[in-house]
Design an enzyme around this catalytic site. Structure first.
Site: not given
Ligand code: GAL
Length: 657
Positions: A103, A142, A315, A363, A365
């Site tokens: 990304r 972000e 988040e 993601e 984990m």
């Protein structure tokens, strides 16, 4: 005190959606953020839109009573778009290009990409802008993350040259202010100016600084262009962007100016953040399962200022994450504690990342409120507990409705340009301005003080103690406002050490501050770890680290402490103290404590790992320490949450009767 969650309906079978929405509401969640990475599902091929799935997702969530935050999908451009304009990929400082396949693979300076962003945002905003459940919009995700800003592309070069032409008007002016006579760097025209990468040795520091200023403006305008489109179609929704912790790539005060955002939201990952910032190994070990007690607080206080009082956690870590070198499971209780900590610092809403752990892709984990098998995770169970406690407590409910947190009595000035200037010219390995600011901040918090983090341009009247951990270039009028202030001031090293054009001020550092503090810096002593000038102040003996200034004092200045080789360590005049060095923790404590007492503030020495924060009439206490401890509540305290004795990862709150 509202709760939210990040949800990715496109990643799950539609048969789960209604049940997910129902369980969110049951848990006490009011807000759900969706769609910020779903471009390839919104527009699978150029110009072919697929909105019906998102229509159904929005309807399902809205029908359950949830409020929706819609994310614009521009942080993850689809592959077909990249293939159609390969020049949109960002370029690294070493000249190589980032690839797609994760990304943020876009160059923020790419005008064709920006046009594509505005196109998708416009279509999306037309479709959902007036939906009653869509209460807020988040731009991108972000901005600047993964080191994709700055980009050193051809587009960046062209836009940088145009930015310089606007700033300097003539190239002669630029040559003069940049000092390009040095090393024959003179330019005949703006379009001769290169980006400041790939130079054999240092590029000109003002060239680097202007490039950072330019890139900061690029981030701001990238967001702003989207907001302008969104506000046209969604005039009543809040405009948001999710900022990051300890992140200084762009000037967040400038980003947030001119109504570019309505609420500052940020992403809080305290355990991973503790692992990756410049803390001692001892601190990292001590707080491996709780996160350092000031790490989230620092950014809560910073983003409260950026949002002019309004901030959310967009988040919040709800269990182990995946992106630090080690990702321990939080100590039981921490997920609950972090929620109260955010509220104590004034957050309106804490939203968790993410609803359910994804068993696939990057993601897998990374935890969420639910395990991949759709049962509540340990963190999810703590959120359920916090939600029930808040709902049952009149005092907490009343606090939640009381509006922004009132002003603190202590202000700490944090300045993004100072970060950039000291990064560009560290002069001493290990000198990091944000780390120094954090040192001052944690010292204040260890003394049980509440802190507002503010811009150097903010109105500082009304504070009792103002701490400036360093401020490279003084804004116009700053010295005068220090002089006229009735607060106690503590000013750190390197303040007034540069002009806005990144040169040494004519009268030498601390520049204009010499009218308040009559001294000048003759030389700078950059300290390797074996060089440890020692000083004693208020009975505390300690050393200078990284940086010390040799200062020549003039009449009217008090020398409060000297180093063992006689150079002044702490000087003062009236209500202003100046530290000529970066001190160790004990000396910082002595310095700040003296000023706090002179400011009339009540100082309490908190047990290791214990922190407090007041909001309105309620005081919260948090135990990040490894052993049980007592909250510093008065005898007549009426506890509205928990009790005086706090175990590890425990929280309590009280009202003084
Ligand atoms: C954030 C990001 C999220 C997710 C999260 C994992 O930086 O915004 O999309 O990747 O980290 O911790």
């Amino acid at each position: 005190m509202q709760l939210g969650v990040c949800y990715y309906p496109e990643q799950w079978p539609e048969t789960l959606w209604a049940d997910d929405a129902r369980r969110m509401v049951e848990l006490g969640i009011t807000h759900v953020r969706i769609a910020e990475f779903a471009w390839s599902r919104m527009e699978p091929r150029a110009g072919v839109y697929e909105w019906t799935w998102l229509d159904r997702a929005v309807a399902t969530l809205a029908d359950a009573g949830l409020k929706i935050v819609l994310g614009t999908p521009t942080a993850s451009p689809p592959k077909w778009l990249v293939d159609s304009m390969p020049d949109m990929l960002p370029v690294r400082a070493d000249g190589t290009t980032w690839n797609s396949g994760s990304r943020r693979h876009y160059d923020i300076c790419s005008e064709p990409y920006r046009r594509e962003c505005l196109r998708i945002v416009d279509v999306m905003a037309q479709r959902y802008g007036s939906h009653p459940a869509v209460v807020a919009w988040q731009t991108d995700n972000e901005l600047g993350c993964h080191e994709t800003v700055p980009s050193y592309s051809k587009a960046a070069r062209a836009r940088f040259q145009a930015w310089l032409a606007r700033r300097y008007k003539t190239v002669d002016n630029l040559n003069q202010r940049w000092g390009t006579v040095f090393w024959s760097m003179e330019y005949a025209s703006f379009d001769a100016i290169e980006l400041p990468n790939l130079t054999p040795t240092d590029a000109n520091p003002i060239h680097l600084l202007d490039f950072r200023r330019f890139m900061s403006d690029e981030v701001t305008s990238f967001h702003r262009e989207q907001v302008d489109v969104l506000r046209r179609h969604a005039p009543n929704a809040d405009m948001l962007h999710n900022f990051m912790g300890f992140f200084t790539t762009f000037d967040h005060y400038r980003f947030a100016a001119n109504n570019s955002i309505d609420v500052a939201t940020w992403d809080s990952y305290p355990i991973a953040r503790t692992e990756v910032i410049a803390l001692s190994e001892e601190d990292k070990a001590r707080y491996a399962r709780t996160g350092h007690p000031d790490v989230s607080a620092f950014d809560h206080d910073r983003y409260r200022a950026i949002g002019q009082g309004r901030f959310w956690v967009m988040e919040q870590e709800a269990g182990p994450v995946n992106w630090a070198p080690w990702n321990p499971v939080p100590a039981p209780g921490m997920v609950r504690l972090w929620a109260y900590e955010a509220f104590a610092h004034g957050a309106e809403l804490v939203s968790y990342f993410r609803w359910r752990q994804a068993p696939f892709a990057q993601e897998q984990m990374h935890s969420g409120l639910n395990l991949p098998d759709n049962t509540l995770s340990p963190g999810g169970r703590e959120v359920a507990r916090a939600a029930q406690e808040i709902a049952k407590s009149d005092a907490l409910t009343k606090l939640a409705q009381s509006g922004p947190a009132p002003r603190a009595e202590v202000a700490l000035v944090f300045d993004y340009e100072t970060q950039w200037m000291f990064e560009i010219q560290r002069h001493a390995k290990g000198f990091d301005y944000q780390t120094l600011a954090f040192e001052y901040y944690r010292t204040l918090r260890e003394m049980a003080l509440d802190v507002d983090i503010v811009s150097a341009h903010a109105d500082l009247s009304g504070y009792k103690l103002i701490v400036v951990p360093g401020l490279a270039a003084l804004p116009a009028g700053f010295a005068k406002s220090v002089e006229q202030s009735s607060a106690q001031w503590v000013i750190g090293p390197r303040t007034g050490s540069k002009t806005a054009d990144f040169a040494i001020p004519a009268q030498l550092p601390p520049g204009a501050l010499q009218t308040v503090l009559p001294f000048k810096v003759l030389e700078v002593d950059s300290l390797r770890p074996t060089l440890q000038p020692t000083t004693t102040f208020d009975g505390v003996t300690g050393i200078a680290l990284h940086w010390r200034e040799h200062i020549e004092t003039r009449d009217g200045l008090d020398v409060l402490a000297r180093f063992d080789d006689n150079w002044p360590a702490i000087v003062a005049r009236g209500h202003v103290r100046y530290a000529s060095a970066w001190f160790d923790a004990a000396l910082h404590r002595a310095l700040l404590e003296g000023a706090a007492r002179d400011a009339g503030l009540a100082v309490t020495h908190l047990a290791q790992g214990l922190r407090v924060r007041r909001r309105g009439e309620i005081t919260f206490a948090f135990n990040f320490g490894a052993t049980a401890t007592e909250a510093p509540a008065p005898d007549n305290a009426h506890f509205v949450l928990g009790q005086r004795t706090l175990g590890t990862a425990d929280v309590c709150a009280w009202i003084s009767a």
